[in-house]
Design a protein around this motif. Structure first.
Motif, PDB file in Angstrom:
ATOM      1  N   HIS A 304       0.812  -1.219   0.000  1.00 30.16           N
ATOM      2  CA  HIS A 304       0.000   0.000   0.000  1.00 30.16           C
ATOM      3  C   HIS A 304       0.845   1.268   0.000  1.00 30.16           C
ATOM      4  O   HIS A 304       0.358   2.328  -0.381  1.00 30.16           O
ATOM      5  CB  HIS A 304      -0.951   0.011   1.201  1.00 30.16           C
ATOM      6  N   VAL A 305       2.085   1.164   0.492  1.00 38.63           N
ATOM      7  CA  VAL A 305       2.914   2.371   0.565  1.00 38.63           C
ATOM      8  C   VAL A 305       3.970   2.341  -0.530  1.00 38.63           C
ATOM      9  O   VAL A 305       4.702   1.367  -0.680  1.00 38.63           O
ATOM     10  CB  VAL A 305       3.589   2.505   1.950  1.00 38.63           C
ATOM     11  N   ILE A 306       4.013   3.396  -1.315  1.00 37.08           N
ATOM     12  CA  ILE A 306       5.084   3.602  -2.288  1.00 37.08           C
ATOM     13  C   ILE A 306       5.978   4.641  -1.640  1.00 37.08           C
ATOM     14  O   ILE A 306       5.521   5.750  -1.351  1.00 37.08           O
ATOM     15  CB  ILE A 306       4.550   4.198  -3.613  1.00 37.08           C
ATOM     16  N   SER A 307       7.244   4.304  -1.363  1.00 35.01           N
ATOM     17  CA  SER A 307       8.036   5.297  -0.657  1.00 35.01           C
ATOM     18  C   SER A 307       9.197   5.786  -1.506  1.00 35.01           C
ATOM     19  O   SER A 307       9.738   5.077  -2.341  1.00 35.01           O
ATOM     20  CB  SER A 307       8.471   4.748   0.702  1.00 35.01           C
ATOM     21  N   LEU A 308       9.519   7.060  -1.295  1.00 34.47           N
ATOM     22  CA  LEU A 308      10.579   7.735  -2.050  1.00 34.47           C
ATOM     23  C   LEU A 308      11.582   8.309  -1.072  1.00 34.47           C
ATOM     24  O   LEU A 308      11.191   8.958  -0.105  1.00 34.47           O
ATOM     25  CB  LEU A 308       9.984   8.925  -2.804  1.00 34.47           C
ATOM     26  N   ARG A 309      12.852   8.072  -1.330  1.00 36.77           N
ATOM     27  CA  ARG A 309      13.865   8.672  -0.472  1.00 36.77           C
ATOM     28  C   ARG A 309      15.011   9.158  -1.335  1.00 36.77           C
ATOM     29  O   ARG A 309      15.513   8.416  -2.173  1.00 36.77           O
ATOM     30  CB  ARG A 309      14.355   7.631   0.539  1.00 36.77           C
ATOM     31  N   SER A 310      15.435  10.383  -1.106  1.00 34.90           N
ATOM     32  CA  SER A 310      16.457  10.992  -1.959  1.00 34.90           C
ATOM     33  C   SER A 310      17.734  11.240  -1.181  1.00 34.90           C
ATOM     34  O   SER A 310      17.706  11.465   0.025  1.00 34.90           O
ATOM     35  CB  SER A 310      15.934  12.313  -2.502  1.00 34.90           C
ATOM     36  N   LEU A 311      18.867  11.209  -1.865  1.00 38.17           N
ATOM     37  CA  LEU A 311      20.147  11.551  -1.245  1.00 38.17           C
ATOM     38  C   LEU A 311      20.633  12.924  -1.692  1.00 38.17           C
ATOM     39  O   LEU A 311      21.670  13.399  -1.242  1.00 38.17           O
ATOM     40  CB  LEU A 311      21.202  10.490  -1.593  1.00 38.17           C
ATOM     41  N   THR A 312      19.872  13.563  -2.605  1.00 42.21           N
ATOM     42  CA  THR A 312      20.337  14.822  -3.206  1.00 42.21           C
ATOM     43  C   THR A 312      20.661  15.884  -2.171  1.00 42.21           C
ATOM     44  O   THR A 312      21.661  16.574  -2.270  1.00 42.21           O
ATOM     45  CB  THR A 312      19.247  15.365  -4.156  1.00 42.21           C
TER      46      THR A 312
END
Lengths: 470, 470
Positions: A304-312
């Motif tokens: 159910h969860v689409i997760s996004l994580r950035s290192l920018t």
């Protein structure tokens, strides 16, 4: 024309002529014959072609020279494109005010990017040099990303998962060239043109922009300092038939708020009940100040969860790498969109980013970053209290890079922003963070980009401007 | 839970536990106090939380240990997503057969990427190390790209412009993270869902994929070895009302053909008459063999040609950088799409790519590459003639990386491809290069990825398979 050597000499000379000053002497035929290992006939052909194109003129007995072509200032009318392009699907601003270039001596509180001294510069440089020695330099990365980097992101999420929840596998992680690309793909692949998307309000302008690009219809959900009201959310799902909700539960941009754990679980439950996706944009995972990040994705193993994580923002804007975690057919649908959009991410960037985040010094850096962000946040709040008492921070952010500042009722925010800019202080108008009309007069102040020594002066200017507007 | 130190210790220990074997000993409270500079109470709280999550068990007098959590193989049913996702806009294959990973000992003629020995590896490594010393490492690139790199692409195009044509300015150049992203943006921004796009047939599968993603309707134009028939093209513009035509006039993928100059100018004229855009995908600019590239964009200063040029195949797949040149409102429309999609391209990749292409050794490399591609092309053609005489190369490519091979009428291409694979030779079925039904039984053979020593063996296998199918 297709004569190989003549063509090559011609093309290299044209390149040279394009940047040479008029009147410059062209190398002699003899010199060209030597340089290209070409016959006299070949070189003569090339020179003849240049002359007939009007690019050189030869003065017998003296030499050949670049002709001075009078540059006609040409006023082109691209009017024909107006009909060819038609009107755009949606009016998208090309640049957010957070990305504007400003006068070098201005006090810049508008930018979304941390200052150099908040980045692990030495780690990044070393990592790039190390990566330059590996095969990442010449190999093509798999479409889903470097396996080691996928594994790192999967492990990070698994580390906050309660016992009993099956953590994501490495395969569930897709590496992206920045999280903005992830938003675009998610909205295109999981929502689609004309379909409804629930979205926090206020929220990140880049998500609003990506939604406009994908042509989705936004349904804003007001988000207080503890996140959205579960009843509001349930009602919106029921009314719109939406199958997705975009949110930043951890150190939201612009407010810096973090949902309490119970609120996050309540939201997840509502998302489940409506057979929907929660798009959890965990953009500030590494930008904690008072708390620790607690991704909701760690509590979900049903996709159910689409997760996004950035290192920018925490590693470097040059190592533009992010991860998207999704399971089931949703993952496949998003991957198909990524393949059509950009095929794969530079292996060099991935290898360098992985090097940085697996160094012991990376944890040390994050601890130092926390203290620096805390000091900057506190100083800016203190400066506003002192010099701009009517600029009200409703709740200090517990993480992230920004203060979300409420101005007195009736303030003309655009005018305040302009008047501050005239006096050398660049701030961002709150309207850009609202998917619809702003709920009040807000500005956003970023405390990570400018040098903190200048915060008191900035607060003084903001205070003065607000007084003249009162 | 929000207690800062406890939270941090907890999260780091969970991360460690996630990768530790069951039964591993957790560091003592004393060791943790020293490591984190934390009080006994803080550490005890963290250990207590770990125990209550069921992650560790303490054996009094012995120590604390990672609990062995029996891993239940979980069979998740993501069926709920089926309703949430609906059916896709268009069926997009996730991977082209050119991007498949194959057995390491197979003879791979399917891949679209040049072998290591064809890349300027030393130049690339040096360029990355040099870029690692500059501010490109920590700075954010402008949305349109590094000005010096924009200028380089503008000058390259200007060098082939006839006198009298105003060359593009630096501002007309947008730097992209690869040309695939450019295709997606062009099709979204200039054509749009449901609108017609004329496209060469056969043509690059990635363009067909990007068009499917953008939801545009393709109208294929047959392209012979001299490009599309101008009458066909004019008729298609008139019949479909299309405002854009996608083509690879220089060393087309898959055929390796180059349009004669006159044909290019005739096409440009038809595009002008119909108030339309020519999307010139100059993908193989640096992959010349028998001729020199002659971009049609150099003949246009009214904004009719949108041109794309990539460095991925000639510099390195890791320095994923391309340029899009467009003028007028079209440029602004595309830039708005790029901003929503990915904001900017890593400055590190741009700085390193610029370093490579401005070295004198880059020109030397391109000259060597030309000779290597020539030798590889000729050997593969010769090998086919000898061992697979019914596999017919209609016209040898004058540039690019591929042979486009016609098989005897009635050949079952999919079966040939499978039978070759069983015998260790990987080839690509021609159908992927057709926007509609294939016009005949074709295969594509790439001569740049595999070692040429293996070409004769590959041709023998292909010949044997064709004989058994005859």
């Amino acid at each position: 024309m297709d004569n190989d050597s003549t063509g090559r000499i011609l093309s290299e000379l044209r390149r040279w002529i394009a940047s040479a000053p008029p009147g410059a002497r062209v190398p002699s035929n003899r010199a060209l014959m030597a340089e290209y290992g070409a016959s006299p006939v070949t070189v003569q052909k090339a020179m003849h072609a240049l002359a007939s194109l009007g690019l050189v003129e030869s003065r017998p007995g003296v030499g050949t020279f670049v002709r001075s072509v009078p540059v006609k200032p040409r006023l082109v009318d691209y009017g024909w494109q107006t009909a060819a392009l038609g009107s755009p699907h949606s009016r998208m601003p090309v640049l957010s005010s957070t990305q504007r270039a400003v006068a070098p001596d201005a006090i810049a509180l508008h930018s979304g990017y941390p200052a150099r001294e908040l980045l692990p510069e030495r780690l990044v440089r070393t990592a790039i040099v190390r990566a330059a020695r590996t095969d990442a330099v010449i190999a093509r990365s798999p479409a889903t990303g470097l396996p080691e980097l996928q594994a790192w992101f999967a492990t990070e999420l698994a580390a906050t998962a309660p016992a009993g929840v099956t953590p994501p596998t490495n395969r569930d992680v897709l590496i992206l060239p920045g999280s903005q690309s992830g938003l675009s793909s998610i909205f295109r692949a999981l929502v689609g043109p004309g379909q409804p998307l629930l979205i926090e309000s206020p929220t990140y302008w880049g998500a609003i922009l990506a939604a406009a690009q994908a042509g989705v219809t936004l349904a804003p959900i007001p988000a207080g300092p503890d996140g959205p009201d579960p009843d509001d959310l349930a009602r919106a799902f029921a009314q719109t038939g939406a199958r997705a909700f975009y949110a930043q539960p951890t150190y939201a941009n612009p407010t810096g708020a973090q949902w309490p754990t119970e609120r996050g679980l309540a939201v997840l439950e509502i998302v489940r009940e409506h057979g929907a996706f929660l798009v959890e944009d965990d953009w500030a995972h590494d930008l904690a100040i008072d708390t620790d990040p607690r991704p909701i994705a760690a509590h979900d193993d049903d996709g159910h969860v689409i997760s996004l994580r950035s290192l920018t923002k925490s590693v470097s804007p040059s190592l533009r790498v992010a991860a998207l975690i999704a399971r089931g057919p949703a993952r496949d649908r998003i991957l198909a969109d990524r393949a059509a959009e950009s095929m794969y991410v530079s292996g060099l960037l991935q290898a360098a980013a992985l090097d940085v985040i697996t160094q012991p010094a990376w944890r040390t850096h994050l601890r130092g970053l926390r203290e620096q962000l805390r000091a900057r946040r506190d100083l800016l709040i203190q400066s506003l209290r002192e010099h701009a008492p009517t600029a009200h921070v409703e709740r200090p952010p517990v993480g992230g890079l920004n203060l979300w500042v409420r101005l007195p009722d009736g303030t003309d925010v655009e005018r305040v922003v302009r008047d501050c800019e005239v006096r050398g202080v660049i701030i961002a108008p709150g309207a850009e963070w609202f998917p619809a009309e702003p709920s009040g007069p807000y500005i956003r102040l970023n405390y990570s980009g400018e040098h903190p020594d200048r915060f008191p002066e900035a607060a003084r200017v903001i205070g003065d401007v607000l007084r003249t507007h009162a």
